[in-house]
Design a protein around this motif. Structure first.
Motif, mmCIF file in Angstrom:
data_model
loop_
_atom_site.group_PDB
_atom_site.id
_atom_site.type_symbol
_atom_site.label_atom_id
_atom_site.label_comp_id
_atom_site.label_asym_id
_atom_site.label_seq_id
_atom_site.Cartn_x
_atom_site.Cartn_y
_atom_site.Cartn_z
ATOM 1 N N SER A 23 49.518 29.103 -9.441
ATOM 2 C CA SER A 23 50.160 27.834 -9.741
ATOM 3 C C SER A 23 49.148 26.690 -9.701
ATOM 4 O O SER A 23 49.092 25.861 -10.604
ATOM 5 C CB SER A 23 51.295 27.610 -8.741
ATOM 6 O OG SER A 23 51.585 26.257 -8.629
ATOM 7 N N GLU A 82 46.563 26.404 -12.545
ATOM 8 C CA GLU A 82 47.044 25.829 -13.809
ATOM 9 C C GLU A 82 46.624 24.373 -13.970
ATOM 10 O O GLU A 82 46.493 23.884 -15.084
ATOM 11 C CB GLU A 82 48.575 25.905 -13.880
ATOM 12 C CG GLU A 82 49.140 27.292 -14.088
ATOM 13 C CD GLU A 82 49.030 27.766 -15.529
ATOM 14 O OE1 GLU A 82 48.614 26.976 -16.397
ATOM 15 O OE2 GLU A 82 49.337 28.944 -15.768
ATOM 16 N N TYR A 83 46.492 23.658 -12.874
ATOM 17 C CA TYR A 83 46.274 22.209 -13.002
ATOM 18 C C TYR A 83 45.249 21.666 -12.019
ATOM 19 O O TYR A 83 45.225 20.463 -11.761
ATOM 20 C CB TYR A 83 47.615 21.460 -12.852
ATOM 21 C CG TYR A 83 48.295 21.644 -11.529
ATOM 22 C CD1 TYR A 83 48.077 20.748 -10.491
ATOM 23 C CD2 TYR A 83 49.128 22.731 -11.292
ATOM 24 C CE1 TYR A 83 48.673 20.924 -9.258
ATOM 25 C CE2 TYR A 83 49.736 22.913 -10.071
ATOM 26 C CZ TYR A 83 49.509 22.012 -9.067
ATOM 27 O OH TYR A 83 50.114 22.203 -7.841
ATOM 28 N N LEU A 110 44.449 33.735 -13.724
ATOM 29 C CA LEU A 110 45.740 33.510 -14.381
ATOM 30 C C LEU A 110 46.243 34.743 -15.106
ATOM 31 O O LEU A 110 47.414 34.793 -15.499
ATOM 32 C CB LEU A 110 45.619 32.341 -15.374
ATOM 33 C CG LEU A 110 45.392 30.969 -14.747
ATOM 34 C CD1 LEU A 110 45.185 29.918 -15.824
ATOM 35 C CD2 LEU A 110 46.576 30.596 -13.859
ATOM 36 N N THR A 121 49.276 21.204 -17.253
ATOM 37 C CA THR A 121 48.910 22.609 -17.132
ATOM 38 C C THR A 121 48.200 23.013 -18.419
ATOM 39 O O THR A 121 48.181 22.268 -19.403
ATOM 40 C CB THR A 121 50.150 23.485 -16.934
ATOM 41 O OG1 THR A 121 51.016 23.282 -18.038
ATOM 42 C CG2 THR A 121 50.875 23.100 -15.656
ATOM 43 N N PRO A 149 53.732 27.035 -18.964
ATOM 44 C CA PRO A 149 53.813 28.395 -18.476
ATOM 45 C C PRO A 149 55.244 28.911 -18.492
ATOM 46 O O PRO A 149 55.455 30.093 -18.355
ATOM 47 C CB PRO A 149 53.304 28.304 -17.034
ATOM 48 C CG PRO A 149 53.458 26.879 -16.652
ATOM 49 C CD PRO A 149 53.574 26.055 -17.893
#
Lengths: 235, 235
Positions: free
Chosen positions: A151, A154-155, A180, A230, A234
């Motif tokens: 999670s 992603e960012y 990922l 992101t 997702p």
DNA sequence: TAAGTTAGTTGGACTGTACAACTAAGTATG
DNA sequence: CATACTTAGTTGTACAGTCCAACTAACTTA
């Protein structure tokens, strides 16, 4: 906090466990330790997350306790150690009501091969699990750690903590992709990383069988970067 | 986890604390309780987060313990309860090495006024703090809770848990703005919320002194939504 | 010299926010 | 009853950044 000042209130067993990740052999791996085989122990011979009881004489606080356990098993100080959460219940440990404070750490590959403890071994993450059946509720904790890591990747720029001191952009992208478990788009990845004021080129190239790639290093004392999006919706 | 099977290892004091948020009087507020004035207690008379010792006879697990303490102080079951983290050290409690498992909860305004405990009171969040000096390390825990809440509100639908069963889009936007302490852009906000498959209109309007607004409700059994972007590049 | 591979760039389509101006629907006021 | 005022909600243009695909660049090997 207490309604009653009874310090003799029975106390849960208190432990700290650490989920230690590294990229090895082009895969996301986690460090596990094998529990002693003595029949007096719970889960004898099972694989488990590295951890153990809090030492209230020696550990200043929970994070120091986690850092100590990490150092014990790997011989290194992790560049990234974050609290994951805590798990406590009457049933998770056959010895009684227990609570564990779980942390997760990221190690660069070159630090992950060194002074491993004798009872420790790396295992590849498959999905959100690992192949052996884990002791206690450690499978659940590991799953939470993998979810948290994915999670945040992603960012954020967390994967930089999995890299050696100097690395190329394709290598960093590959690390993102391994964590990922999904391919990323090259030009968007480069745009984002270079716009982040996170890395800087060094006057060297990575030479291989093909076109050489620019080497970069982290800007000094750089905290992890949070991106506003992101990579890919997702959901 | 243990290298040694010593169950007589000294155990830390173990507590659970809950940071309970609600929107009241157009402001983000947190519920605090006043500690007993007895001199045998630590921090007598100080304000503190609601919490207390884990009851290893009555509490199945940590979350049940947190839910119990929340119910005790507010009389309601929170629609949202999330683990925040744990704080443990030799120095945070004068009675000895202690660890607390912290949770945070979101209450809708209409549930926040009800059956409050006698020693409990709401306080407005100012910045990331509250005006009175808090017991233990509760100021630090509260600060972490505010940061976590604000961070998640940037890219999730958590504020829906602060709303009554039916609400208008301007009311929801105002809740976001109160939590974030920042104005948001109307058309982008509406586009995002309506695209999220999160809420549905009911056949009623909110009537006021001006143009009536469409009422919405949460789609049933809807988990919080994660958006792919923050509202505004917060950097 | 040509083929193959990886590094890195470029341009157009698309998504969703930013900003600002607009329309819509009610109340209050003269 | 017309006008002002307020808030609800829409529309349109600009812009940022990803997505996708095609392109150029630099090196090795045959």
């Amino acid at each position: 906090m207490p309604e009653k000042p009874e310090l003799d209130f029975p106390r849960p067993l208190t432990t700290v466990d650490v989920v230690i990740f590294a990229i090895r052999s082009d895969a996301l791996q986690v460090l596990l330790v094998q529990r002693p085989r003595a029949e007096t122990e719970p889960f004898p011979g099972s694989w488990a997350l590295p951890g153990g009881f809090v030492d209230i004489a020696g550990d200043r606080d929970l994070e120091a306790c986690a850092a100590r356990k990490l150092k014990d098993k790997t011989g290194v100080v992790s560049p990234y150690l974050e609290q994951l959460g805590s798990w406590g219940s009457a049933s998770r440990d056959p010895r009684g009501w227990s609570a564990t404070h779980a942390y997760f750490a990221l190690l660069p590959e070159h630090a992950a091969g060194g002074a491993l403890a004798a009872d420790a071994q790396w295992f590849a993450i498959e999905g959100e699990r690992v192949r052996p059946k884990l002791a206690f509720d450690h499978a659940e904790i590991l799953q939470a750690a993998v979810q948290r890591l994915r999670s945040k990747v992603e960012y954020t720029s967390l994967p930089t903590y999995l890299m050696p001191p100097e690395f190329t952009l394709p290598e960093l992208q590959r690390t993102y992709e391994i964590v990922l478990d999904r391919l990323l788009e090259k030009s968007a990845f480069r745009t984002r990383m270079l716009a982040a004021d996170l890395i800087e080129p060094v006057a060297k190239m990575r030479k291989g069988p093909n076109r050489p790639a620019q080497l970069y290093r982290l800007k000094k004392a750089r905290a992890p970067v949070f991106f506003a999006r992101t990579f890919n919706p997702p959901g």
